[in-house]
Design an enzyme around this catalytic site. Structure first.
Site, PDB file in Angstrom:
ATOM      1  N   GLU A  92       1.290  -1.145   0.010  1.00 39.90           N
ATOM      2  CA  GLU A  92      -0.006   0.122   0.336  1.00 39.90           C
ATOM      3  C   GLU A  92       0.289   1.358  -0.253  1.00 39.90           C
ATOM      4  OE1 GLU A  92      -2.113  -3.477   3.015  1.00 39.90           O
ATOM      5  OE2 GLU A  92       0.048  -3.032   2.142  1.00 39.90           O
ATOM      6  N   CYS A 112      -2.433  -3.397   7.039  1.00 42.90           N
ATOM      7  CA  CYS A 112      -1.424  -4.244   8.555  1.00 42.90           C
ATOM      8  C   CYS A 112      -2.409  -2.717   8.631  1.00 42.90           C
ATOM      9  CB  CYS A 112      -0.294  -4.563   8.717  1.00 42.90           C
ATOM     10  SG  CYS A 112       0.923  -2.379   7.830  1.00 42.90           S
ATOM     11  N   CYS A 133      -0.014   0.439   7.763  1.00 42.26           N
ATOM     12  CA  CYS A 133      -0.540   1.046   6.000  1.00 42.26           C
ATOM     13  C   CYS A 133      -1.992   1.980   6.020  1.00 42.26           C
ATOM     14  CB  CYS A 133      -0.990  -0.332   4.963  1.00 42.26           C
ATOM     15  SG  CYS A 133       1.229  -1.037   4.570  1.00 42.26           S
ATOM     16  N   ALA A 192      10.050 -36.075  -8.218  1.00 42.18           N
ATOM     17  CA  ALA A 192       9.987 -36.632  -9.733  1.00 42.18           C
ATOM     18  C   ALA A 192      10.391 -38.454 -10.158  1.00 42.18           C
ATOM     19  CB  ALA A 192      11.757 -36.369 -10.477  1.00 42.18           C
ATOM     20  N   TRP A 243      18.145 -38.241 -14.971  1.00 39.90           N
ATOM     21  CA  TRP A 243      17.434 -37.291 -14.643  1.00 39.90           C
ATOM     22  C   TRP A 243      16.338 -38.923 -15.122  1.00 39.90           C
ATOM     23  CZ3 TRP A 243      18.521 -33.500 -12.406  1.00 39.90           C
ATOM     24  CH2 TRP A 243      19.760 -33.293 -12.007  1.00 39.90           C
ATOM     25  N   ARG A 249      12.448 -23.489  -5.247  1.00 41.84           N
ATOM     26  CA  ARG A 249      13.437 -23.253  -4.462  1.00 41.84           C
ATOM     27  C   ARG A 249      14.113 -22.148  -4.172  1.00 41.84           C
ATOM     28  NH1 ARG A 249      18.691 -27.544  -6.082  1.00 41.84           N
ATOM     29  NH2 ARG A 249      17.549 -29.754  -5.957  1.00 41.84           N
ATOM     30  N   ASP A 253      24.199 -38.768  -3.292  1.00 40.89           N
ATOM     31  CA  ASP A 253      23.580 -38.355  -4.572  1.00 40.89           C
ATOM     32  C   ASP A 253      24.811 -36.857  -4.160  1.00 40.89           C
ATOM     33  OD1 ASP A 253      22.260 -39.473  -5.619  1.00 40.89           O
ATOM     34  OD2 ASP A 253      21.069 -37.891  -4.902  1.00 40.89           O
ATOM     35  N   SER A 259      19.824 -38.137  11.796  1.00 44.24           N
ATOM     36  CA  SER A 259      19.560 -38.355  12.831  1.00 44.24           C
ATOM     37  C   SER A 259      21.244 -38.578  13.750  1.00 44.24           C
ATOM     38  CB  SER A 259      19.347 -39.347  13.281  1.00 44.24           C
ATOM     39  OG  SER A 259      17.532 -39.872  12.777  1.00 44.24           O
ATOM     40  N   GLU A 305      12.871 -32.190  -0.811  1.00 48.40           N
ATOM     41  CA  GLU A 305      13.240 -32.618  -2.302  1.00 48.40           C
ATOM     42  C   GLU A 305      14.057 -34.968  -1.529  1.00 48.40           C
ATOM     43  OE1 GLU A 305      15.797 -31.222  -5.049  1.00 48.40           O
ATOM     44  OE2 GLU A 305      14.346 -29.140  -5.066  1.00 48.40           O
TER      45      GLU A 305
END
Length: 361
Positions: A52, A75, A84, A154, A170, A184, A200, A221, A292
């Site tokens: 605003e 707010c 605002c 995926a 991939w 991300r 990986d 852990s 992920e």
């Protein structure tokens, strides 16, 4: 119809701040006078002026008597910036059109009430569903003090996330993988299990030219993370948090000397207590995380019912066979009634790959 156009422009402006305002919401605002936009703005970054105030500052003529369209209730409290509502009243606007209601207890209807008491007309819930889609992370975080959790994986058309050897690069093509980097950038944190790190050695950064690297979180852990892995060697690029329940090899001091935060959390059945982890991450202003990890870490979040959104990328491949590499592994459930229920499906295509998104009950 024109007033809908103004609010949709405010929504468009709000999206420009993706990944830059956490844990604050994304908000856009448009000032209209005599059926013409005279000012517009959005909340650009944490600590910066709210939408605003930016819109009012950008006005090409006096906003007195104008209408402001804002995607979230203004707010009415002092934080990093003044309220605002104060700016709206001082600039003598005639009307405020609000999209989403603000669940923050410091606002929650008080902003609209204050404006009405100042003699300003207020219209609420305008295109609310569209405005609400801007800030599911903020809405969850402000009410629960824990991060909103999105599960991303995926898999092939036959439901595999790797071949028998564990190789997974991939499954999807470059266009779909680029979309992952948008996620991300959007989520403040990204989380994997130690298995992913050991197999990986990922960097887990955002590769968009103007992207923001997420806080990188590892569920480990027993603090097995290699001292010389990419994550531990790149704390200058983005923070790294390693969550554990113990430190049998005495790595804590060495990791902390490299800039890694070692976060001890409660134990549950010999592993990390997911709810305690999320509570502690929330205390660090991490409002949303993108999980992920592999099947085991995904299963841990599903089991604890701490998943709020799912991004399921389906690559145009078939691996065949039977192996352990499925998106959600673990012991599974005994009855269909126990399943995690998914709602509001959305589908996008990236070349031959498909993304299916769901909200979770």
């Amino acid at each position: 119809m024109s007033n809908q156009r103004y609010m949709r422009r405010a929504i468009e402006l709000a999206t420009l701040a993706a990944g830059k305002t956490n844990p604050n919401p994304m908000v856009g605002a448009v000032v209209v006078k005599n059926d013409k936009i005279i000012g517009e703005g959005y909340h650009q970054y944490i600590g910066g002026l709210h939408a605003e105030r930016n819109a009012l500052a950008n006005c090409t003529e006096s906003p007195e008597g104008a209408t402001i369209y804002v995607t979230l209730e203004p707010c009415c409290h002092y934080g990093k910036t003044p309220p605002c509502t104060e700016a709206i009243i001082e600039n003598k606007l005639a009307k405020v059109v609000i999209g989403s209601r603000d669940p923050n207890p410091k606002v929650a209807g008080k902003g609209a009430k204050l404006l009405r008491e100042a003699g300003i007309e207020v219209e609420e819930n305008f295109l609310r569903e569209e405005c609400d889609t801007l800030n599911p992370v903020f809405f969850h975080y402000i009410q629960n003090k824990m991060p909103y959790v999105a599960l991303k994986y995926a898999m092939t058309a036959d439901g595999k996330i790797a071949v028998n050897s564990g190789e997974s690069q991939w499954i999807t093509g470059e266009v779909a993988r680029n979309h992952v980097h948008q996620l991300r950038n959007y989520y403040k944190g990204i989380l994997v299990g130690i298995g992913t790190v050991l197999q990986d050695n990922p960097l887990l950064t955002c590769r968009l030219p103007e992207g923001r690297n997420p806080v990188r979180i590892v569920c480990d852990s027993h603090l097995r993370i290699p001292i010389d892995c990419q994550l531990c060697n790149s704390t200058n690029q983005a923070p790294v948090i390693v969550a554990c329940i113990d430190d049998p090899q005495g790595k804590q001091a060495t990791l902390e000397a490299k800039g890694v935060q070692v976060l001890f959390v409660k134990e549950a059945n010999g592993t990390i207590d997911i709810t305690d982890l999320l509570t502690k991450l929330g205390q660090q202003d991490i409002d949303g995380i993108l999980v992920e990890g592999g099947g085991r870490i995904n299963a841990a979040f599903v089991k604890e019912k701490q998943v709020h959104h799912v991004y399921a990328y389906v690559g145009a491949q078939i691996f065949g066979g039977v192996n352990e590499y499925t998106p959600v592994s673990g012991a599974g459930i005994e009855t269909v009634a126990e399943s995690l229920k998914l709602t509001n499906p959305k589908v996008q295509t990236f070349g031959t790959d498909v993304l299916i998104e769901y909200d979770c009950d």
